[in-house]
Structures are given as structure tokens and as C-alpha cells.
Design an enzyme around this catalytic site. Structure first.
Site, PDB file in Angstrom:
ATOM      1  N   GLY A  46       0.836  -1.192   0.000  1.00  0.00           N
ATOM      2  CA  GLY A  46       0.000   0.000   0.000  1.00  0.00           C
ATOM      3  C   GLY A  46       0.872   1.244   0.000  1.00  0.00           C
ATOM      4  O   GLY A  46       2.004   1.218   0.490  1.00  0.00           O
ATOM      5  N   GLN A  51       2.611   9.932   1.630  1.00  0.00           N
ATOM      6  CA  GLN A  51       3.981   9.420   1.706  1.00  0.00           C
ATOM      7  C   GLN A  51       4.879   9.909   0.584  1.00  0.00           C
ATOM      8  O   GLN A  51       6.098   9.855   0.701  1.00  0.00           O
ATOM      9  CB  GLN A  51       3.957   7.883   1.692  1.00  0.00           C
ATOM     10  CG  GLN A  51       3.421   7.295   2.976  1.00  0.00           C
ATOM     11  CD  GLN A  51       3.237   5.806   2.827  1.00  0.00           C
ATOM     12  OE1 GLN A  51       2.252   5.354   2.259  1.00  0.00           O
ATOM     13  NE2 GLN A  51       4.202   5.043   3.322  1.00  0.00           N
ATOM     14  N   CYS A  92       5.852  -0.352   7.121  1.00  0.00           N
ATOM     15  CA  CYS A  92       5.476   0.857   6.389  1.00  0.00           C
ATOM     16  C   CYS A  92       6.670   1.320   5.565  1.00  0.00           C
ATOM     17  O   CYS A  92       7.800   1.333   6.069  1.00  0.00           O
ATOM     18  CB  CYS A  92       5.086   1.948   7.395  1.00  0.00           C
ATOM     19  SG  CYS A  92       4.618   3.499   6.615  1.00  0.00           S
ATOM     20  N   LEU A  93       6.421   1.704   4.318  1.00  0.00           N
ATOM     21  CA  LEU A  93       7.521   2.163   3.465  1.00  0.00           C
ATOM     22  C   LEU A  93       8.167   3.447   4.006  1.00  0.00           C
ATOM     23  O   LEU A  93       9.293   3.759   3.652  1.00  0.00           O
ATOM     24  CB  LEU A  93       7.028   2.386   2.027  1.00  0.00           C
ATOM     25  CG  LEU A  93       6.608   1.126   1.253  1.00  0.00           C
ATOM     26  CD1 LEU A  93       6.048   1.499  -0.120  1.00  0.00           C
ATOM     27  CD2 LEU A  93       7.770   0.149   1.103  1.00  0.00           C
ATOM     28  N   HIS A 134      -4.499   1.324   7.619  1.00  0.00           N
ATOM     29  CA  HIS A 134      -3.136   1.867   7.640  1.00  0.00           C
ATOM     30  C   HIS A 134      -3.028   3.059   6.686  1.00  0.00           C
ATOM     31  O   HIS A 134      -2.474   4.103   7.038  1.00  0.00           O
ATOM     32  CB  HIS A 134      -2.162   0.747   7.234  1.00  0.00           C
ATOM     33  CG  HIS A 134      -0.727   1.152   7.180  1.00  0.00           C
ATOM     34  ND1 HIS A 134       0.221   0.664   8.053  1.00  0.00           N
ATOM     35  CD2 HIS A 134      -0.065   2.006   6.349  1.00  0.00           C
ATOM     36  CE1 HIS A 134       1.401   1.210   7.751  1.00  0.00           C
ATOM     37  NE2 HIS A 134       1.257   2.016   6.723  1.00  0.00           N
ATOM     38  N   GLU A 135      -3.594   2.914   5.476  1.00  0.00           N
ATOM     39  CA  GLU A 135      -3.485   3.978   4.467  1.00  0.00           C
ATOM     40  C   GLU A 135      -4.355   5.194   4.833  1.00  0.00           C
ATOM     41  O   GLU A 135      -3.928   6.336   4.634  1.00  0.00           O
ATOM     42  CB  GLU A 135      -3.841   3.450   3.075  1.00  0.00           C
ATOM     43  CG  GLU A 135      -2.954   2.309   2.582  1.00  0.00           C
ATOM     44  CD  GLU A 135      -1.466   2.570   2.684  1.00  0.00           C
ATOM     45  OE1 GLU A 135      -1.038   3.728   2.580  1.00  0.00           O
ATOM     46  OE2 GLU A 135      -0.719   1.592   2.890  1.00  0.00           O
ATOM     47  N   HIS A 138      -2.566   7.293   7.204  1.00  0.00           N
ATOM     48  CA  HIS A 138      -1.594   8.179   6.533  1.00  0.00           C
ATOM     49  C   HIS A 138      -2.268   9.463   6.061  1.00  0.00           C
ATOM     50  O   HIS A 138      -1.734  10.558   6.248  1.00  0.00           O
ATOM     51  CB  HIS A 138      -0.982   7.494   5.302  1.00  0.00           C
ATOM     52  CG  HIS A 138       0.212   6.655   5.603  1.00  0.00           C
ATOM     53  ND1 HIS A 138       1.327   7.138   6.238  1.00  0.00           N
ATOM     54  CD2 HIS A 138       0.480   5.350   5.325  1.00  0.00           C
ATOM     55  CE1 HIS A 138       2.233   6.165   6.359  1.00  0.00           C
ATOM     56  NE2 HIS A 138       1.738   5.067   5.814  1.00  0.00           N
TER      57      HIS A 138
HETATM   58 ZN   LIG Z   1       2.593   3.223   5.707  1.00  0.00          ZN
END
Ligand SMILES: [Zn+2]
Length: 161
Positions: A46, A51, A92-93, A134-135, A138
């Protein structure tokens, strides 16, 4: 094909609250295409616009085993968030090499629009529910570590320093 730069914790821009999209023009479509390329390039499941420092309410996902079934969500809005939770291991990226168990609602229901501007309703369980939560976090300027105690958060700062 463009691979976008991903903001990394503790970059404060990860805490900006994203704004809804008014219409999905070619510029937005191009952004979504680049977000997908970026997610695939980094082997994520995701990626939110937040991000990549675009503060718009968009995220992309792909939780398929074949990794070729992109899901694009614009302007998500919860209709229902279950008060039953399950612990999921999450990464998480924006926080590379870090994984932690986080409690997420087992079931959510939301309204959103797809890439063509059509209204969609999503009812999600399990991994997809976890990923969407999660997204959306963000887009609200929140990271997975914001679900942790202050003590655990401090430890992450130490790793990063
Ligand atoms: Zn993330």
C-alpha cells in the site's frame, strides 16, 4: 515511469492531513500511475499520496499473491468501523525495516470513488481491512507507530538516530 521519493519518519510532512480530490483529471491519473509504480518498485502492499508528499486523499494497494491487482481508492470515508480488533504485524515504506504488531478493526465499510470518479462501497475484512486502515491513517497524518506507547515510540527514534 517515475519512481517517486517516499518521505521517511520522522519527517513532519507525514503528519499533514490530506485534502479531498475535487475531480480526477489527467494530472491526478498520472500521479496515481506513478504511485503504483513506486509501490511496486519498493515491494509495498500500500502507498498513500501523503507518503510521496502530495497531500491529497488517495491511496493505492495490491495485496494479491500475483502482485498485479492494483486497487485505487480516492476520498475514502468510513461508514462503519468494527469494535472487534485483531493484532496484525505491520510495516510501512516510510519506516523502513521496522515491523510491529498493531491492533486493527477486523471489519470496515467505506465509501470512496474509483479512478473513473464512480462511487464505490468497500466492505473489507482481514488483510485488506488492515491495509485500508493503515493507508487512511496516513491521509490523516498518522503512522502505525502512533498506535504504540510513548516508550516504544522513543525506541524507534533511537534506531533512526
Ligand atoms: Zn505506511
Amino acid at each position: 515511469m517515475t519512481i517517486l521519493k517516499i518521505l521517511k519518519y520522522p519527517d513532519k510532512r507525514l503528519n499533514i492531513i490530506a485534502k479531498p480530490i475535487k475531480n480526477i483529471n489527467n494530472k491526478i491519473k498520472n500521479l496515481i500511475f506513478n504511485m503504483l509504480n513506486t509501490m511496486y518498485a519498493y515491494n509495498g502492499i500500500g502507498l498513500s499520496a501523503t507518503q510521496i508528499n502530495k497531500h491529497l486523499r488517495i491511496f493505492v494497494m495490491d495485496i494479491s499473491k500475483t502482485y498485479n491487482q492494483p486497487i485505487i481508492i480516492v476520498n475514502p470515508k468510513y461508514n462503519f468501523v468494527s469494535n472487534k480488533y485483531k493484532k496484525f504485524k505491520e510495516g510501512c515504506l516510510s519506516i523502513p525495516y521496522y515491523f510491529e504488531y498493531i491492533y486493527r478493526s477486523i471489519n470496515i465499510n467505506l465509501n470512496a470513488i474509483d479512478i473513473n470518479g464512480n462511487n464505490i462501497i468497500i466492505n473489507a475484512y482481514g488483510l485488506i481491512s488492515q491495509c485500508i486502515q493503515h493507508e487512511i491513517d496516513h491521509l490523516n497524518g498518522k503512522l502505525l507507530i502512533d498506535h504504540l506507547s510513548q516508550q516504544k515510540k522513543k525506541k524507534i527514534y533511537k534506531i533512526k538516530d
